[in-house]
Write a protein that holds these residues in place. Structure first.
Motif, short mmCIF file in Angstrom:
data_model
loop_
_atom_site.label_atom_id
_atom_site.label_comp_id
_atom_site.label_asym_id
_atom_site.label_seq_id
_atom_site.Cartn_x
_atom_site.Cartn_y
_atom_site.Cartn_z
N LEU A 225 -4.23 -1.82 -0.83
CA LEU A 225 -2.82 -1.69 -1.24
C LEU A 225 -2.00 -0.97 -0.19
O LEU A 225 -0.86 -1.35 0.10
CB LEU A 225 -2.74 -0.95 -2.58
CG LEU A 225 -3.29 -1.70 -3.80
CD1 LEU A 225 -3.28 -0.78 -5.01
CD2 LEU A 225 -2.48 -2.96 -4.09
N LEU A 252 4.01 -2.71 -4.93
CA LEU A 252 2.76 -2.22 -4.34
C LEU A 252 2.75 -0.70 -4.23
O LEU A 252 1.73 -0.06 -4.50
CB LEU A 252 2.56 -2.85 -2.96
CG LEU A 252 2.31 -4.36 -2.93
CD1 LEU A 252 2.23 -4.85 -1.50
CD2 LEU A 252 1.04 -4.71 -3.68
N ARG A 256 0.03 1.67 -5.92
CA ARG A 256 -0.75 2.54 -5.04
C ARG A 256 -0.59 4.00 -5.43
O ARG A 256 -1.57 4.75 -5.51
CB ARG A 256 -0.31 2.31 -3.59
CG ARG A 256 -1.16 3.01 -2.54
CD ARG A 256 -0.54 4.30 -2.06
NE ARG A 256 0.83 4.11 -1.67
CZ ARG A 256 1.71 5.11 -1.59
NH1 ARG A 256 1.36 6.34 -1.92
NH2 ARG A 256 2.96 4.86 -1.23
#
Length: 307
Positions: A225, A252, A256
């Motif tokens: 990620l 993302l 993350r």
């Protein structure tokens, strides 16, 4: 760069990594059946297809041969190994002028040699060969392409697919029917790295944490990620003073951060659900990336002269 070229490069990265990840998933099943011959092959195989790979509803009649047919040898299915190699080759052909000669040749050759291995059974020869060729493609791309936007699109696709596939593999280790964490580590190529990191002491918890949350192992979910997020930052540096105009990067980054800054015990206690969230985030981010970079007018086709 033309959007169609960027699209092809992105999917080259995804399909090559998908072939690798699918080979690892099937190999996890193969090794678990060898490790514990007493387990129910049909149940385990159907859980892999239906529960982890999301193909069909769980079917107790499915066995390892059916898994091999659907996930390894089905060239018409881009989620199977054969289909992934074929799709990667077709995308490489479309982006031929952007790829290095060596990269095109290794992808093209891999597709033809894969067809020469036979389709009778998914053996160690098949699954190990796919992992080796996928690593070869990544290595040749690394040393023969300029690390520019074209390179970043390939790496972006690879990192997104890797996060998704590693999440699927990790989820199997947390399920009652799943293989041991030693098998899961081996399938991810992480056993030796784990042994060196933990100095020979491996527990189920430490193995799960290594594959999902470790920042330094490149196949971990978190590291994948992070790499995808970094590629998006390189492709389009963020100049927004408030919020993010890059929806893919926002998705993302949120996923993350949820893994990285959460209590590891909380993540590991709910590991299957956390890994499903990773898969959902990868899907949403991929759609957002497509909307931003790959949208273009419909391809014009010759229709003949109208009289």
């Amino acid at each position: 760069m033309l959007s169609r070229i960027a699209d092809s490069l992105f999917w080259i990265g995804r399909y090559i990594e998908r072939a690798d990840g699918t080979a690892r998933m099937v190999d996890t099943l193969r090794l678990s059946l060898i490790e514990d011959p007493a387990q129910n092959e049909n149940y385990t195989s159907s859980m892999l297809l239906g529960g982890i790979m999301g193909y069909d509803e769980i079917n107790p009649e499915v066995g390892y041969e059916e898994v091999a047919r659907q996930l390894v040898f089905d060239a018409a299915n881009p989620s199977a190994i054969s289909g992934s190699w074929l799709a990667a080759r077709e995308n490489a052909r479309r982006a031929r002028e952007t790829l290095s000669t060596e990269l095109w040749e290794v992808i093209n050759t891999s597709w033809h040699r894969w067809n020469g291995l036979g389709t009778k059974a998914a053996t160690q020869q098949h699954l190990g060969w796919v992992r080796e060729r996928s690593a070869l493609v990544a290595g040749i791309a690394d040393v023969t392409m300029s690390h520019d936007d074209a390179w970043n699109f390939i790496c972006l696709g690879r990192s997104l697919e890797r996060a998704d596939m590693t999440a699927r593999i990790v989820a199997t280790g947390a399920l009652d029917w799943g293989p041991s964490w030693g098998v899961v580590l081996s399938s991810c190529g992480a056993q030796q790295a784990m042994l060196r990191t933990m100095r020979g002491v491996i527990t189920d918890r430490s193995a799960a944490a290594f594959l999902s949350l470790d920042r330094r192992f490149p196949r971990s979910v978190l590291a994948s990620l992070e790499d995808a997020e970094r590629r998006l930052m390189t492709l389009a540096p963020d100049n927004d003073r408030v919020g993010f105009s890059d929806e893919g990067r926002r998705i993302l980054g949120e996923m993350r951060s949820r893994l990285e800054y959460n209590d590891p015990d909380h993540v590991l206690a709910d590991l299957p659900n956390q890994m499903r969230q990773v898969q959902d985030a990868v899907t949403a981010a991929s759609e957002a990336i497509g909307d931003r970079y790959f949208k273009s007018a419909p391809v014009q086709e010759w229709t003949g002269e109208i009289l």
